[in-house]
Design an enzyme around this catalytic site. Structure first.
Site, PDB file in Angstrom:
ATOM      1  N   GLY A  91       4.425 -25.516  48.937  1.00  0.00           N
ATOM      2  CA  GLY A  91       3.446 -24.610  49.521  1.00  0.00           C
ATOM      3  C   GLY A  91       3.655 -24.313  50.984  1.00  0.00           C
ATOM      4  O   GLY A  91       2.669 -24.078  51.707  1.00  0.00           O
ATOM      5  N   LYS A  92       4.885 -24.283  51.451  1.00  0.00           N
ATOM      6  CA  LYS A  92       5.134 -24.021  52.867  1.00  0.00           C
ATOM      7  C   LYS A  92       4.756 -22.585  53.241  1.00  0.00           C
ATOM      8  O   LYS A  92       4.112 -22.339  54.259  1.00  0.00           O
ATOM      9  CB  LYS A  92       6.623 -24.268  53.177  1.00  0.00           C
ATOM     10  N   GLY A 124       8.617 -25.694  46.567  1.00  0.00           N
ATOM     11  CA  GLY A 124       7.423 -25.691  45.751  1.00  0.00           C
ATOM     12  C   GLY A 124       6.255 -26.479  46.276  1.00  0.00           C
ATOM     13  O   GLY A 124       5.278 -26.684  45.549  1.00  0.00           O
ATOM     14  N   SER A 166      20.857 -45.336  50.662  1.00  0.00           N
ATOM     15  CA  SER A 166      19.711 -46.177  50.303  1.00  0.00           C
ATOM     16  C   SER A 166      19.987 -47.131  49.155  1.00  0.00           C
ATOM     17  O   SER A 166      19.162 -47.991  48.865  1.00  0.00           O
ATOM     18  CB  SER A 166      18.514 -45.289  49.949  1.00  0.00           C
ATOM     19  N   LYS A 210      10.073 -42.153  46.207  1.00  0.00           N
ATOM     20  CA  LYS A 210      10.630 -43.332  45.545  1.00  0.00           C
ATOM     21  C   LYS A 210       9.524 -44.265  45.052  1.00  0.00           C
ATOM     22  O   LYS A 210       9.597 -44.799  43.928  1.00  0.00           O
ATOM     23  CB  LYS A 210      11.556 -44.077  46.515  1.00  0.00           C
ATOM     24  N   PRO A 248      10.456 -30.114  50.528  1.00  0.00           N
ATOM     25  CA  PRO A 248      11.160 -29.683  49.314  1.00  0.00           C
ATOM     26  C   PRO A 248      10.582 -28.387  48.769  1.00  0.00           C
ATOM     27  O   PRO A 248       9.497 -27.958  49.158  1.00  0.00           O
ATOM     28  CB  PRO A 248      10.941 -30.852  48.348  1.00  0.00           C
TER      29      PRO A 248
END
Length: 1157
Positions: free
Chosen positions: A641-642, A639, A1039, A1082, A637
């Site tokens: 840090g990729k 933010g 889900s 989750k 996702p």
């Protein structure tokens, strides 16, 4: 009996002057015989002041003159003894009287002349109707008198007499013909109206117009044939329209000009050479000479009734006499009585005729001089017009003379700037009949308007103005605008010319300098030096054999090209790129695992799985000596840090780093480069990266690879296959370079948010590393170790005592920043420090933190001034209360940074930070956190804190921002027809899950105890409504299947669900529970909401054990289920329905349970 015309012209007031016609002035009607020149058919319709030419002709052609006696006008005999004036257009009365003149030998007495004059009057009355019918064949003398200035014979009127042009007073002696001056009628009540476009006509200035209407062309030819070449020209109001006929008076401006047709030029009447043998329409070009201004009184739409009333002889004599000049010219005919005698005799005779009723009065409304055109109506435009006269003015008026002087001054200025104006002014001066231009101000105003290129409405206003002063002022305004345009055009011309001359001079001097240096041996040719530089750069590179061969060929081509050739620059740019690729140049790599661990821990907290995969990757490279052949893709996702992980890998390995984004990229040339044939061609991003880093083993980060586009220029994702394929990138072929480039030593790292949008062939070539979100504990450590110090320093509070308590950070994470990443958390922390900085500055004020003195040229050497570019502001006297600016506030344009001359002071010296006193202390606690970041975004973790009613269950969802959420599911029933309604911004997949859950409940309704028998149908008279709260948030995914099914069972069995129980999992139609994703987020949401039991698919147990930290799992009991019967037994455990289901819906086995303390 003597000729009446001769008798009249022998009066004491006759004088003879030669005719001179100025092109810019209207010929004086006093010196012409307009009534004599008028045809017979139109003269009868003229007023009494314009005598009938028939009567004059008959009087002129008396039969009592001898052959040896000469006539007064155009009566000289040819050498063969015939009258030179006689032509084909003479009337029958004229022929009879001419014979009598040829046979007479002596002049008759006065009484005989009187009798013969009375007889001529009777003859004229009898022959008028017959002559009127033959008006189109009027005499050549009559038609030639109305010829336009300098162009009568070319007008096509059929005139062959010499009276249309007159010699100067100093010309050769007369040979028997008297000098005659062309005459322009002063009063012309009805004209053929011709609409014109673009600009109006002014008196005294020629204008050529083109006529396309066949009827109008015919009418103009009729005018020329009848010796009446006069029309009215009026400007069309609509400049876009183009018509030869005026249909309404509103179509044109009411004021125009009375113009004379000087010449016409017709096109070919039939052009048979076109396609299909069709003829082109005929056009006529007419040259018009305007004489005076006229106004439209009425548009003639019907043929007027004819008027055939006879003329009075006394009126004929008066008309002729009024046309004579005042000087006395002695008669050269023998026995000619005086004018007074003849007039007395004729007057008495005419008076007796009038008393006897033989002659009637002339009609008050004169008939049309163009009556022969009435048959062409309504295909032509005939208008009744009236002359416009100039308002009286004083020639010695100071205002008029001042405006004329200014006009002449402006003319002089324009003449100096534009040669065409100089020629027009010279022509006007030469053609002006007045020696002093101040005597004719109206002509000067017309000339100024005629030669200008002003607005059409302004020019028409000048034409309509009858006040000399007003006309001069309007012309001066138009001419001033012309002068401004001429000055601007001249300035632009001078600027362009100066630039061209400067460049030419610089080029000439540079060529001379090159030649001098070359002769002195100080510098070699630029091309030779360029070739040497390329060879020197290539010698330091380890080029492959194929690349070296291409380089030699291009160098040889460059040596034989001229620098001015276009191919020279293309070859030079190619060699420049070819020698800037780091062939064989690489940076040494560092595979020290301890160094890599240190770098990764310094840059990132947590991400243990990702760090372990990277260290494994580096360990393999340490053993092999290289890491080539691996393409890493970091997916997670936003933010998390990729991109920073890619930088850390490059720093750990000691490699150069280059990043480019392919998000939204739609052009293959960005990857593969452009062909060299294109203008501005350049290589693709991989070659640009190699040139930038100057090594062939950098780390190239390809960002947003999941958002790559596709356009009409190709598919960039397919172009990435060659670059990211370890089996192909060793010989990557760029379109611009056109030689194989080795990219196998490059370490490619890609980033993506989702993997679904990445093409399968491209995803297959990459090794995917999942970068999941951070849990609360990880966010807490990241905020304390990285985000808070960075934000504090960037806000200028590095040395200030500011304490951000951990409890405040915990609330910030829980109620403001629930995303998987830490980007939003960083923004909130920066906001806290900005608020703290503002509070410090406000509390200390200018006394505690004074502004440093602005640098000036005297205090700093790098200070200079530039033109200020401040926003436009209103003057202080125009400020309104709504503007929000007090009139007492100093405007921005008058600030201290701006001089009075509009200059702003600039400098290159950086401003030093201010030192804050050590006594300043700021503390951000859990209580005052709201003052810094505002009210919380998330108020509570779950909707139902107590036992909800039947039909409500608790599910777990994964939001689009990478965070998890606890989502309740509400189901209710109502009377209806068995329909199912779904709300809450649900996606297609979750809608299908609801249908599957309802179908399973219906199929097992008897076993669940909802129906009394298996044959009984349920929901025949009831509708169901399923809703998931927070409807503004989109929800998608499978889900929620177990939670929806639990809500249906709770509603139908009227059994409540424990609010501390949450569940997630996909269901099949037969009741199997399938695995889902996003469990870490989750479970984090359930932990934050205080959930005590989680029902999850059994297939997800390994994912939970490996990826979810124990800190998140603490205090939660995990129940791993395989089918929905285990779910309902666990959820409704201990209820009456659950006891019954042990017999009707028994579970095959007990689910696995795991409790984390």
């Amino acid at each position: 009996m003597i000729p009446v015309r001769s008798a009249i012209r022998s009066g004491p007031y006759r004088r003879c002057r030669p005719s001179t016609l100025s092109p810019l002035s209207t010929p004086s009607p006093r010196a012409s015989l307009s009534t004599v020149a008028r045809p017979l058919g139109t003269a009868q319709a003229a007023p009494s002041s314009r005598a009938l030419p028939l009567a004059i002709r008959s009087l002129h052609s008396t039969s009592l003159l001898g052959k040896d006696n000469k006539r007064w006008v155009n009566s000289a005999e040819s050498p063969n003894g015939k009258n030179a004036e006689d032509g084909e257009g003479s009337s029958e009365v004229s022929e009879t009287t001419e014979k009598a003149v040829d046979g007479a030998e002596e002049a008759e007495s006065s009484k005989a002349a009187e009798k013969r004059a009375n007889a001529q009057i009777d003859a004229a009355g009898e022959a008028s109707a017959e002559v009127k019918a033959s008006a189109s064949g009027s005499s050549s003398s009559a038609s030639s008198s109305s010829a336009p200035p300098a162009a009568a014979s070319s007008a096509g009127s059929g005139s062959g007499s010499d009276s249309s042009s007159s010699p100067s007073p100093d010309s050769t002696p007369k040979t028997g013909k008297e000098i005659a001056k062309p005459s322009i009628p002063e009063f012309y009540p009805q004209v053929l109206a011709l609409p014109i476009t673009r600009r109006p006509l002014f008196p005294g200035f020629y204008k050529a117009v083109t006529i396309t209407s066949p009827s109008v062309i015919k009418a103009i030819r009729e005018l020329l044939a009848h010796g009446q070449p006069y029309i009215g020209a009026f400007l069309l109001k609509d400049s876009a329209s183009d018509s030869d006929v005026i249909t309404s008076m509103d179509q044109v401006h009411p004021v125009g000009v009375f113009a004379q047709i000087t010449s016409v030029f017709g096109s070919a009447e039939a052009n048979k050479g076109g396609e299909g043998g069709e003829s082109k329409p005929e056009t006529l070009t007419a040259v018009l000479y305007p004489h005076r201004r006229i106004r439209i009184d009425e548009l003639v739409t019907q043929i007027p009734a004819p008027s055939g009333e006879p003329l009075k002889l006394a009126d004929v004599v008066d008309a002729v006499h009024r046309q004579e000049t005042e000087e006395d010219v002695p008669s050269f005919e023998k026995g000619v009585p005086s004018v007074e005698e003849v007039k007395e005799d004729l007057g008495s005779a005419a008076e007796s005729k009038e008393q006897s009723g033989e002659l009637s009065e002339t009609p008050s409304n004169p008939p049309s001089p163009v009556a022969f055109l009435h048959g062409l109506l309504p295909n032509i435009s005939l208008t009744n017009v009236s002359n416009m006269t100039i308002e009286p003015y004083k020639k010695d008026s100071q205002t008029v003379r001042a405006i004329m002087s200014e006009l002449i001054s402006v003319f002089k200025d324009i003449a100096q700037l534009q040669p065409i104006f100089r020629e027009q002014i010279t022509s006007f001066t030469m053609s002006n009949s007045t020696a002093n231009v101040f005597d004719e101000p109206d002509k000067l105003a017309d000339f100024a308007a005629a030669v200008s290129t002003g607005d059409v409405h302004d020019l028409q206003s000048v034409l309509e103005s009858m006040s000399v002063e007003d006309r001069l002022q309007q012309s001066l305004l138009i001419l001033k605008k012309e002068l401004i345009n001429a000055q601007l055009q001249n300035k632009i011309s001078r600027d362009v010319e100066s630039k061209i001359q400067k460049r030419q001079r610089e080029y000439y001097l540079m060529e001379q300098l090159k030649g001098i240096k070359k002769e002195l041996g100080m510098e070699s040719d630029g091309k030779d030096k360029l070739v040497e530089r390329f060879k020197e750069k290539a010698s330091k590179l380890a080029m492959p054999e194929g690349v070296r061969k291409v380089f030699d060929e291009e160098i040889n081509k460059l040596m034989h090209l001229e620098p001015a050739a276009s191919e020279f620059n293309v070859t030079r740019n190619y060699l420049d790129w070819l020698t800037q690729v780091p062939w064989g140049v690489h940076s040494p790599e560092n595979f020290d695992i301890n160094h890599a661990i240190k770098v990764l821990d310094e840059d990132h907290y947590g991400l243990k799985d990702v760090k372990d995969r990277i260290l494994e990757f580096l360990a393999v490279g340490k053993l092999r000596g290289t890491v080539e052949g691996k393409i890493i893709c970091l997916a997670g996702p936003p933010g998390v840090g990729k991109t920073s992980i890619g930088k850390s890998i490059a720093r750990a390995l000691g490699r150069q780093f280059y990043r480019f984004s392919v998000g939204g990229l739609h052009d293959v040339a960005e990857i593969k480069g452009h062909r060299r044939t294109y203008v501005g061609a350049m290589p693709g991003k991989p070659i640009q990266a190699l040139k930038k880093v100057a090594t062939e083993n950098p780390l190239i980060l390809i960002d947003e690879v999941d958002k790559i586009g596709r356009g009409h220029n190709g598919d960039p994702a397919s172009a990435l296959l060659e670059m990211l394929d370890p089996e192909q990138n060793s010989s990557f072929l760029d379109h611009y370079m056109d030689v194989p480039v080795d990219l196998s030593r490059v370490l490619f790292v890609c980033t993506a948010n989702v993997l679904d949008t990445i093409p399968a062939p491209l995803l297959d070539r990459m090794e995917v590393l999942e970068v999941s979100g951070y849990v609360s504990a990880e966010k807490m450590n990241i905020a304390e170790r990285y985000l808070s110090p960075q934000s504090k320093e960037s806000s200028g509070l590095k040395d200030v005592n500011i304490e951000l308590e951990p409890a405040a950070i915990q609330d910030l994470i829980r109620y403001y920043c629930r995303e998987s990443g830490v980007r939003n958390l960083k923004k909130q922390i920066e906001k806290i420090y900005r608020k703290a900085a503002f509070k410090i500055v406000s509390d200390l004020g200018e006394l505690g933190l004074p502004e440093p003195e602005a640098p000036t040229p005297s205090t700093a050497a790098d200070v200079r001034t530039v033109d200020s570019q401040l926003p436009d502001t209103k003057p202080t006297d125009e400020l309104l209360p709504a503007d929000g600016v007090s009139p007492t506030v100093k405007p921005a344009a008058e600030s201290d940074a701006t001089d009075k001359d509009g200059k702003t002071t600039v400098t290159t010296t950086p401003r030093a930070p201010l030192k804050i006193p050590e006594t300043v202390t700021v503390r951000v606690t859990q209580e005052n956190l709201r003052d810094y970041v505002g009210p919380p975004i998330y108020h509570k973790d779950r909707l139902y804190t107590s036992a909800p009613p039947a039909g409500v269950s608790t599910g777990l969802g994964y939001l689009g921002n990478g965070s998890g959420a606890v989502m309740p599911i509400e189901v209710t029933s109502m009377p209806g027809k068995g329909g199912l309604q779904l709300t809450g911004k649900l996606g297609e997949v979750i809608r299908e899950s609801a249908q599957i859950a309802l179908s399973w409940v219906k199929s097992n309704s008897y076993a669940l105890g909802v129906t009394k028998s298996e044959a009984e149908m349920m929901l025949n008279d009831r509708d169901l409504h399923l809703h998931m709260p927070e409807g503004a948030i989109g929800k998608e995914g499978p889900s929620a299947g177990t939670a929806i099914l639990t809500a249906f069972v709770s509603l139908f069995t009227k059994t409540k669900v424990d609010p501390d129980v949450a569940m997630t999992g996909e269901i099949s139609l037969l009741g199997q529970v399938l695995p889902v994703g996003g469990l870490k987020e989750k479970i984090l949401a359930a932990h934050r909401a205080g959930i005590k039991k989680l029902i999850v698919p059994a297939a997800c147990k390994s994912d939970i054990d490996e990826n979810v930290p124990d800190s998140v799992k603490s205090g939660i009991e995990f129940v791993f289920v395989e089918e929905v019967r285990q779910v309902i037994h666990e959820v409704f455990k201990g209820s009456e329905s659950a006891k019954r289901w042990l017999e009707t819906l028994p579970a095959e086995k007990e689910p696995e349970r795991v409790s984390v303390p």
